[in-house]
Structures are given as structure tokens and as C-alpha cells.
Design a protein around this motif. Structure first.
Motif, PDB file in Angstrom:
ATOM      1  N   PRO A 134      41.284  42.269  55.011  1.00 58.36           N
ATOM      2  CA  PRO A 134      40.710  42.516  53.687  1.00 58.36           C
ATOM      3  C   PRO A 134      41.540  43.465  52.823  1.00 58.36           C
ATOM      4  O   PRO A 134      41.611  43.294  51.604  1.00 58.36           O
ATOM      5  CB  PRO A 134      39.342  43.118  54.008  1.00 58.36           C
ATOM      6  N   LYS A 135      42.196  44.461  53.431  1.00 54.41           N
ATOM      7  CA  LYS A 135      42.990  45.408  52.641  1.00 54.41           C
ATOM      8  C   LYS A 135      44.108  44.690  51.895  1.00 54.41           C
ATOM      9  O   LYS A 135      44.395  44.993  50.742  1.00 54.41           O
ATOM     10  CB  LYS A 135      43.578  46.491  53.555  1.00 54.41           C
ATOM     11  N   THR A 136      44.744  43.739  52.547  1.00 54.14           N
ATOM     12  CA  THR A 136      45.816  42.994  51.901  1.00 54.14           C
ATOM     13  C   THR A 136      45.259  42.010  50.887  1.00 54.14           C
ATOM     14  O   THR A 136      45.807  41.832  49.793  1.00 54.14           O
ATOM     15  CB  THR A 136      46.649  42.246  52.951  1.00 54.14           C
ATOM     16  N   GLN A 137      44.165  41.358  51.219  1.00 52.85           N
ATOM     17  CA  GLN A 137      43.543  40.439  50.273  1.00 52.85           C
ATOM     18  C   GLN A 137      43.127  41.147  48.987  1.00 52.85           C
ATOM     19  O   GLN A 137      43.186  40.573  47.898  1.00 52.85           O
ATOM     20  CB  GLN A 137      42.326  39.775  50.916  1.00 52.85           C
ATOM     21  N   SER A 138      42.748  42.419  49.110  1.00 44.87           N
ATOM     22  CA  SER A 138      42.304  43.171  47.929  1.00 44.87           C
ATOM     23  C   SER A 138      43.429  43.388  46.928  1.00 44.87           C
ATOM     24  O   SER A 138      43.175  43.702  45.768  1.00 44.87           O
ATOM     25  CB  SER A 138      41.724  44.522  48.351  1.00 44.87           C
ATOM     26  N   ALA A 139      44.677  43.200  47.364  1.00 45.64           N
ATOM     27  CA  ALA A 139      45.805  43.344  46.441  1.00 45.64           C
ATOM     28  C   ALA A 139      45.750  42.304  45.338  1.00 45.64           C
ATOM     29  O   ALA A 139      46.368  42.464  44.280  1.00 45.64           O
ATOM     30  CB  ALA A 139      47.124  43.233  47.203  1.00 45.64           C
ATOM     31  N   LEU A 140      45.008  41.230  45.574  1.00 41.23           N
ATOM     32  CA  LEU A 140      44.903  40.164  44.584  1.00 41.23           C
ATOM     33  C   LEU A 140      43.786  40.394  43.569  1.00 41.23           C
ATOM     34  O   LEU A 140      43.760  39.737  42.527  1.00 41.23           O
ATOM     35  CB  LEU A 140      44.648  38.824  45.284  1.00 41.23           C
ATOM     36  N   LEU A 141      42.869  41.301  43.844  1.00 40.81           N
ATOM     37  CA  LEU A 141      41.677  41.431  43.007  1.00 40.81           C
ATOM     38  C   LEU A 141      42.022  41.766  41.561  1.00 40.81           C
ATOM     39  O   LEU A 141      41.541  41.118  40.630  1.00 40.81           O
ATOM     40  CB  LEU A 141      40.729  42.486  43.593  1.00 40.81           C
ATOM     41  N   GLU A 142      42.824  42.791  41.362  1.00 48.12           N
ATOM     42  CA  GLU A 142      43.194  43.183  40.004  1.00 48.12           C
ATOM     43  C   GLU A 142      43.998  42.085  39.322  1.00 48.12           C
ATOM     44  O   GLU A 142      43.775  41.765  38.147  1.00 48.12           O
ATOM     45  CB  GLU A 142      44.010  44.485  40.014  1.00 48.12           C
ATOM     46  N   ALA A 143      44.919  41.493  40.063  1.00 46.33           N
ATOM     47  CA  ALA A 143      45.777  40.459  39.491  1.00 46.33           C
ATOM     48  C   ALA A 143      44.961  39.264  39.020  1.00 46.33           C
ATOM     49  O   ALA A 143      45.175  38.744  37.915  1.00 46.33           O
ATOM     50  CB  ALA A 143      46.821  40.029  40.516  1.00 46.33           C
ATOM     51  N   MET A 144      44.019  38.800  39.834  1.00 46.95           N
ATOM     52  CA  MET A 144      43.259  37.610  39.495  1.00 46.95           C
ATOM     53  C   MET A 144      42.274  37.848  38.363  1.00 46.95           C
ATOM     54  O   MET A 144      41.962  36.930  37.609  1.00 46.95           O
ATOM     55  CB  MET A 144      42.519  37.106  40.739  1.00 46.95           C
ATOM     56  N   GLU A 145      41.813  39.070  38.210  1.00 47.64           N
ATOM     57  CA  GLU A 145      40.829  39.361  37.163  1.00 47.64           C
ATOM     58  C   GLU A 145      41.479  39.786  35.855  1.00 47.64           C
ATOM     59  O   GLU A 145      41.052  39.374  34.774  1.00 47.64           O
ATOM     60  CB  GLU A 145      39.879  40.467  37.646  1.00 47.64           C
ATOM     61  N   GLU A 146      42.527  40.606  35.944  1.00 49.10           N
ATOM     62  CA  GLU A 146      43.088  41.213  34.744  1.00 49.10           C
ATOM     63  C   GLU A 146      44.526  40.800  34.452  1.00 49.10           C
ATOM     64  O   GLU A 146      45.128  41.267  33.477  1.00 49.10           O
ATOM     65  CB  GLU A 146      43.001  42.745  34.857  1.00 49.10           C
ATOM     66  N   GLU A 147      45.095  39.961  35.309  1.00 54.14           N
ATOM     67  CA  GLU A 147      46.470  39.477  35.138  1.00 54.14           C
ATOM     68  C   GLU A 147      47.465  40.638  35.015  1.00 54.14           C
ATOM     69  O   GLU A 147      48.347  40.657  34.165  1.00 54.14           O
ATOM     70  CB  GLU A 147      46.569  38.541  33.926  1.00 54.14           C
ATOM     71  N   GLN A 148      47.290  41.601  35.895  1.00 49.72           N
ATOM     72  CA  GLN A 148      48.199  42.736  35.980  1.00 49.72           C
ATOM     73  C   GLN A 148      48.152  43.290  37.396  1.00 49.72           C
ATOM     74  O   GLN A 148      47.245  42.988  38.173  1.00 49.72           O
ATOM     75  CB  GLN A 148      47.803  43.822  34.980  1.00 49.72           C
ATOM     76  N   ALA A 149      49.170  44.071  37.731  1.00 49.08           N
ATOM     77  CA  ALA A 149      49.232  44.711  39.048  1.00 49.08           C
ATOM     78  C   ALA A 149      49.603  46.173  38.859  1.00 49.08           C
ATOM     79  O   ALA A 149      50.549  46.487  38.126  1.00 49.08           O
ATOM     80  CB  ALA A 149      50.250  44.010  39.934  1.00 49.08           C
ATOM     81  N   THR A 150      48.859  47.046  39.492  1.00 50.36           N
ATOM     82  CA  THR A 150      49.118  48.474  39.397  1.00 50.36           C
ATOM     83  C   THR A 150      49.734  48.959  40.697  1.00 50.36           C
ATOM     84  O   THR A 150      49.141  48.814  41.773  1.00 50.36           O
ATOM     85  CB  THR A 150      47.822  49.256  39.108  1.00 50.36           C
ATOM     86  N   VAL A 151      50.934  49.529  40.592  1.00 50.79           N
ATOM     87  CA  VAL A 151      51.659  50.037  41.753  1.00 50.79           C
ATOM     88  C   VAL A 151      52.046  51.484  41.477  1.00 50.79           C
ATOM     89  O   VAL A 151      52.714  51.776  40.477  1.00 50.79           O
ATOM     90  CB  VAL A 151      52.923  49.198  42.042  1.00 50.79           C
ATOM     91  N   ASP A 152      51.610  52.386  42.347  1.00 48.90           N
ATOM     92  CA  ASP A 152      51.889  53.821  42.182  1.00 48.90           C
ATOM     93  C   ASP A 152      51.480  54.314  40.798  1.00 48.90           C
ATOM     94  O   ASP A 152      52.193  55.086  40.144  1.00 48.90           O
ATOM     95  CB  ASP A 152      53.377  54.106  42.417  1.00 48.90           C
ATOM     96  N   GLY A 153      50.335  53.855  40.332  1.00 47.44           N
ATOM     97  CA  GLY A 153      49.797  54.326  39.068  1.00 47.44           C
ATOM     98  C   GLY A 153      50.386  53.678  37.827  1.00 47.44           C
ATOM     99  O   GLY A 153      49.957  53.981  36.716  1.00 47.44           O
ATOM    100  N   GLU A 154      51.338  52.776  37.996  1.00 51.96           N
ATOM    101  CA  GLU A 154      51.943  52.111  36.847  1.00 51.96           C
ATOM    102  C   GLU A 154      51.520  50.648  36.820  1.00 51.96           C
ATOM    103  O   GLU A 154      51.566  49.953  37.831  1.00 51.96           O
ATOM    104  CB  GLU A 154      53.471  52.205  36.905  1.00 51.96           C
ATOM    105  N   THR A 155      51.124  50.190  35.631  1.00 53.14           N
ATOM    106  CA  THR A 155      50.625  48.826  35.471  1.00 53.14           C
ATOM    107  C   THR A 155      51.735  47.894  35.017  1.00 53.14           C
ATOM    108  O   THR A 155      52.485  48.208  34.083  1.00 53.14           O
ATOM    109  CB  THR A 155      49.470  48.801  34.459  1.00 53.14           C
ATOM    110  N   HIS A 156      51.818  46.746  35.660  1.00 53.27           N
ATOM    111  CA  HIS A 156      52.820  45.729  35.323  1.00 53.27           C
ATOM    112  C   HIS A 156      52.087  44.433  34.990  1.00 53.27           C
ATOM    113  O   HIS A 156      51.263  43.958  35.776  1.00 53.27           O
ATOM    114  CB  HIS A 156      53.771  45.503  36.504  1.00 53.27           C
ATOM    115  N   HIS A 157      52.382  43.869  33.841  1.00 53.20           N
ATOM    116  CA  HIS A 157      51.736  42.630  33.429  1.00 53.20           C
ATOM    117  C   HIS A 157      52.366  41.444  34.157  1.00 53.20           C
ATOM    118  O   HIS A 157      53.574  41.416  34.407  1.00 53.20           O
ATOM    119  CB  HIS A 157      51.846  42.453  31.915  1.00 53.20           C
ATOM    120  N   LEU A 158      51.533  40.470  34.453  1.00 52.74           N
ATOM    121  CA  LEU A 158      51.979  39.296  35.188  1.00 52.74           C
ATOM    122  C   LEU A 158      52.442  38.201  34.229  1.00 52.74           C
ATOM    123  O   LEU A 158      52.393  38.356  33.017  1.00 52.74           O
ATOM    124  CB  LEU A 158      50.849  38.790  36.091  1.00 52.74           C
ATOM    125  N   GLU A 159      52.890  37.097  34.812  1.00 52.98           N
ATOM    126  CA  GLU A 159      53.416  35.998  34.019  1.00 52.98           C
ATOM    127  C   GLU A 159      52.304  35.324  33.207  1.00 52.98           C
ATOM    128  O   GLU A 159      51.118  35.467  33.498  1.00 52.98           O
ATOM    129  CB  GLU A 159      54.047  34.940  34.950  1.00 52.98           C
TER     130      GLU A 159
END
Length: 324
Positions: A134-159
Motif C-alpha cells: 500500500p505504501k508504494t501504491q499511495s504514490a499514485l494517489l496525488e498523481a491520479m487526482e491532481e495530475e502532479q507529484a510532490t517530491v521532497d516538498g516540491e510539486t511537479h506537474h505531469l504530462e
């Protein structure tokens, strides 16, 4: 901590500003479907379901036994609209950073640089997603809902577009993790491919003798054309009566199951119906669109104890709720 490559891609993509009519947008979606069928034999209905989910800015969970073409379907769709494609093989030792990316220290510049993970693509295949914890699956939650990924406090927009097509092995459940409801609810649809008919399997075998057709598949439309088609789908009219119909269907599942369809599910249903209407060349949604999309959109959001019972409950809702 910026990534010049990612920044360039985001600037290059921009946003769809040109307006296209429904007929043009429908032709684009149809061209993609027909192109996919150059590789995937049979399953026209399932391919349409994946397409309407993409037009509705959603994600798809493919549930089936191994070897029925789930991976090939995802690759074919990405190639058909000239989108980028990346694959994540989910395993028990996969880390969240293996999905989203990681910041690497560059000794030459003495700065941290973001190395994007495979989630930065137009179509991301999450292969056997239920193999990862589940911890790894949770990496997709933000991406699938908001089309972005936050790594070390910085947000990166997806394609743009960004779609996750995940596969789930339904055979070896004792060797896999159950997907958390928060993740399941982010998938617009669950689709089952099933085995091909004997004549379809014969045709498939004929196609793959020698070179596989996926290697020769060329884009049917451009990425910009597909973006404009998606933008047009979002403008398809959904009347008050249709909105009320979808809400009543969702409420029926809530009243007759331990867990019913969420409001996110109702939104997903209406977005999928917009894609269905556009595929049919219409500028408005009709009750038939809702009835076609309801089962694949709602069944995985309903908890009754067994998947078959969840599907039956959605059918019961369609039989019980008057669309008028």
C-alpha cells in the motif's frame, strides 16, 4: 531544484486553445480506436470503454487473467495518439520514489536535480499494480487526482494528457495486496478483456507470426489533436435531468450496499458519459450513455462482499431508477 527537460516538455505542451467541433473530435477518437484494433484483435467494446475514460480525463483498471493483451492495449493506445508511454512493473520491493522520481545531488553544480520517475508520461502502465504494498501504491494517489507529484516538498506537474492504465492479476490473489479504496476510487473504470473468440484468436496468431504489429503501429492522430478532442469532450452538455439520474443511481448503491458509489464516482460517471456522447458524434448526453457507462464506472466503488454482487447491484439500480 528544477528539471530543464520536464520544464521544456510542459512549455511545449501548453494547453488546448483551438476549438474543434464534435464531429472532428469524434473522428479523432474513432481513428485512435481503429488504430488500436490493428494490434488488439476483438474487444471493440472494451477498447471503446478505455477511450471514453481517456476522453473523460480518467484512469482505467484492467482486471483479468495473464496473457489476454492488457499491456498491449495500453501500449497501442499511447502509440495511436503519439503519446509518451512508460511502464512500472509493480513488485513487493518497489519504492514510492521508483514511481514518482527522486532528487539527486549533482556534484558538479552542487545542487539537487529532480530525476522524474516513470509516472511522467502521457500513458503510464502500472503492471500488476496489486503486487506492490500500500505504501508504494499511495504514490499514485496525488498523481491520479491532481495530475502532479510532490517530491521532497516540491510539486511537479505531469504530462497532458496523463492517464494511468493499471492491470490487476485476478488469479493469484493470495500473492498480492488488496488495493485500498482510496486508490480504487480514483480509477474511472474497471474493464475486463476476457478471452478472445476462437476466430479472433486465429486472426491474432496470424498477425503475430513474424513481426508483432505493435512494432509497426504508427500514430493515427497527433498529440495536439487528441488534446483538443479531450477538451471538446469536457464541453459536451450534461442536462439537469442527466445529473439527477446519475445522482439517483449513486444513491441507490449507497442505500443497498455497505459502501456505495462516492461523489467522485458520480463525477467520473458523467465525465465518461461525455466521452461516450462525443464518440457517438453528439453534443449532449442521453440516458443510454449513462446506462452504458454505469457498470464499469460504479461497480468497483460498491462493496457488497463479492464483485459479482457489486455488478448485480449496479444493474439493479439501472432497472429500478427511472431515467425520465
Amino acid at each position: 531544484m528544477t528539471n530543464p527537460e520536464t520544464d521544456f516538455q510542459e512549455a511545449e505542451q501548453g494547453t488546448p486553445t483551438e476549438t474543434v467541433d464534435v464531429e472532428t473530435a469524434s473522428d479523432v477518437a474513432t481513428a485512435v480506436i481503429e488504430n488500436v484494433e490493428e494490434v488488439v484483435v476483438g474487444g471493440h467494446e472494451q477498447i471503446e470503454h478505455v477511450m471514453t475514460a481517456l476522453l473523460g480525463r480518467g484512469h482505467v483498471l484492467l482486471e483479468d487473467v495473464p496473457g489476454v493483451g492488457k499491456t498491449m492495449l495500453a501500449r497501442s493506445i499511447a502509440r495511436s495518439f503519439d503519446g509518451t508511454f512508460k511502464r512500472v512493473q509493480f513488485t513487493p520491493d518497489l519504492l514510492p520514489s521508483d514511481v514518482t522520481g527522486v532528487n539527486i545531488y549533482n556534484q558538479q553544480t552542487q545542487e539537487f536535480e529532480f530525476r522524474p520517475g516513470p509516472i511522467f508520461a502521457n500513458v503510464v502502465l502500472g503492471d500488476e499494480i496489486n503486487r506492490a504494498p500500500p505504501k508504494t501504491q499511495s504514490a499514485l494517489l496525488e498523481a491520479m487526482e491532481e495530475e502532479q507529484a510532490t517530491v521532497d516538498g516540491e510539486t511537479h506537474h505531469l504530462e497532458d494528457p496523463f492517464t494511468v492504465i493499471a492491470t490487476q492479476n485476478t488469479v493469484e490473489g493470495d500473492q498480492a495486496y488488496e488495493l485500498p479504496m482510496a486508490e480504487l476510487d480514483r480509477f474511472t473504470k474497471t474493464v475486463t478483456l476476457g478471452y478472445p473468440e476462437p476466430y479472433e484468436e486465429v486472426e491474432m496468431l496470424d498477425r503475430v507470426v513474424g513481426h508483432h504489429p505493435i512494432e509497426e503501429l504508427t500514430p493515427a492522430v497527433t498529440l495536439a489533436e487528441f488534446r483538443r478532442a479531450r477538451a471538446r469532450a469536457a464541453e459536451v452538455t450534461v442536462s439537469q435531468e442527466i445529473r439527477e439520474y446519475a445522482t439517483e443511481l449513486a444513491n441507490y448503491t449507497r442505500e443497498h450496499a455497505s459502501l456505495g458509489a462516492s461523489p467522485r464516482g458520480t463525477i467520473a460517471l458523467l465525465r465518461a458519459t461525455q466521452g461516450r456522447a462525443l464518440l457517438s458524434g453528439r453534443e449532449y448526453v442521453i440516458p443510454d450513455d449513462v446506462q452504458t457507462e454505469a457498470i464499469p464506472v460504479l461497480r468497483h466503488r460498491v462493496r457488497t462482499g463479492r464483485n459479482e454482487e457489486s455488478t448485480a447491484l449496479v444493474r439493479e439500480a439501472l432497472d429500478s431508477v427511472d431515467p425520465a
